[in-house]
Design a protein around this motif. Sequence first.
Motif, PDB file in Angstrom:
ATOM      1  N   GLN A 115     -27.195 -21.390 -19.482  1.00  0.00           N
ATOM      2  CA  GLN A 115     -27.169 -22.808 -19.423  1.00  0.00           C
ATOM      3  C   GLN A 115     -27.196 -23.554 -17.987  1.00  0.00           C
ATOM      4  N   LEU A 134     -19.335 -25.795 -23.741  1.00  0.00           N
ATOM      5  CA  LEU A 134     -20.635 -26.101 -22.797  1.00  0.00           C
ATOM      6  C   LEU A 134     -20.916 -27.662 -22.508  1.00  0.00           C
ATOM      7  N   HIS A 135     -20.717 -28.486 -23.565  1.00  0.00           N
ATOM      8  CA  HIS A 135     -20.967 -29.697 -23.522  1.00  0.00           C
ATOM      9  C   HIS A 135     -19.992 -30.409 -22.572  1.00  0.00           C
ATOM     10  N   GLU A 137     -23.628 -17.356 -21.669  1.00  0.00           N
ATOM     11  CA  GLU A 137     -23.786 -18.733 -21.997  1.00  0.00           C
ATOM     12  C   GLU A 137     -23.908 -19.768 -20.685  1.00  0.00           C
ATOM     13  N   ARG A 194     -20.980 -29.301 -18.823  1.00  0.00           N
ATOM     14  CA  ARG A 194     -22.439 -30.250 -18.538  1.00  0.00           C
ATOM     15  C   ARG A 194     -21.478 -31.475 -18.135  1.00  0.00           C
TER      16      ARG A 194
END
Length: 347
Positions: free
Chosen positions: A233, A201-202, A229, A205
Motif C-alpha cells: 500500500q 490501513l485506512h 500490506e 493512510r
Amino acid sequence: MALPSSASSSARLRLLTVPALLLLLSSAALLVFLVLPSLSPSSASSSAVSSHLCACSPPATHTTTTVTTTTVTASPAPVTTSPADVAWLKAQLASNSLLLAAAGAHDAWHRLRKGINPRTREQQLFDINRHHGISHYPDEEATNHTALPCPGELLVEEHHSNYGEPWAGGRDVFEFLANASALTPTEQVLEIGCGTLRVGLHFIRYLEAGRFHCLERDELSLMAALWYELPAQGLLYKRPMIVREEDMDFSKFGDTVMYDLIYASAVFLHIPDKLVWTGLERLAGKLRPQRGRIFVSHNIKFCSRLGGDECTRRLAKLGLEYVGKHTHDSLLFNHYEIWFEFRRPKV
C-alpha cells in the motif's frame, strides 16, 4: 572691329545676368521665409502647445498598491462516501452496462470472467511456489533479487479471507469510527487486535506518521500486516507502531502517550472478561479526557454479564462512562455492525 563687338556682347551678358541672379536670390529667400515657419514653430506657438499639454497631463506620481493575498487551504478528503457519490457511481455503471442483475449474478460473473491468464488464488499460489516467483529464470539468473521476498500465501492475499467477512468491511469500520469520534489526522489512535490491517490501513493512510498504534497477538496476521500490506500500500513511511502482545500490555507504546480514539473490532468477544477489564484499567488513564473515545463492536458482554449497576460502578472506578449504542451499515455488502461508545469524563 571684332574686339569692340566682343566687348559689347560681354557687357550685355553682364547686364542680363546680374538682375537674373538678384531675382533668383530673392525668390530663394522668399521660399525659405515661407517654408521655415512650418518646419520650426515659433517660440510662442511652442509655449502655447506646451501649456496646453501641461493642462491635460498632470505631473506623474508614484502610487503604491497593496495586494492582499488570501491563502485557501484545501479541505481534507471526506471520510464518508456521500449519497451523491453513490448516485454518480451507479450512473457510471449503468451508462457502461456494468450492472449485473441480482438473479443469476454469480453465473453472469463467471461468463464474463476472462483475461490473459485468469487463475484462482489456489492456482496462483501453485505457480508462485513452483517457479519461486512471478517470473522464473534458469541458471545464474535464478537468484532472487527481491528486496522483501514475500511468502506466496501473502502474495495471493490469502489473509484477506481470514476474518469471515469481506476485506472491504475495513473501510466501513474506518468510516464509522473516524466520523463518530470527529477524528483529525493529527490525533492518536490505538487499535486492539488490528490483525492484517483490514481496518488499520485506512487509519494509517489518513493519520499523520506515527499516529497509529496497534496491539496484536497473532503471528501470521502480523506477518501479513508488516511484510505485505504496508509495503504493497506504500505506507511504510507512515511508521505505524505495531506490537505483538497477548496480555494487554501497552507499555511499549510509552508512558506519556494519550489516545483520542481506542477501538476493538470484534476482539473482546474472544478475550476472557477478566483480561478485558485489565486492558480497560491500563488504558483509562491514556484516554484523553472528555475528547477521547473508546469503541467496542458487537457486544459488551464483559460488562453486561456483571449487571447494569455493577458495570456502571466498575466503569466509574476506572474513570470511564458509557455513552451509547450505535448501528452502522455497510456500503458494499449486506451487513451492519453495532458499536458501544465509552468516554472519560472531564477531570
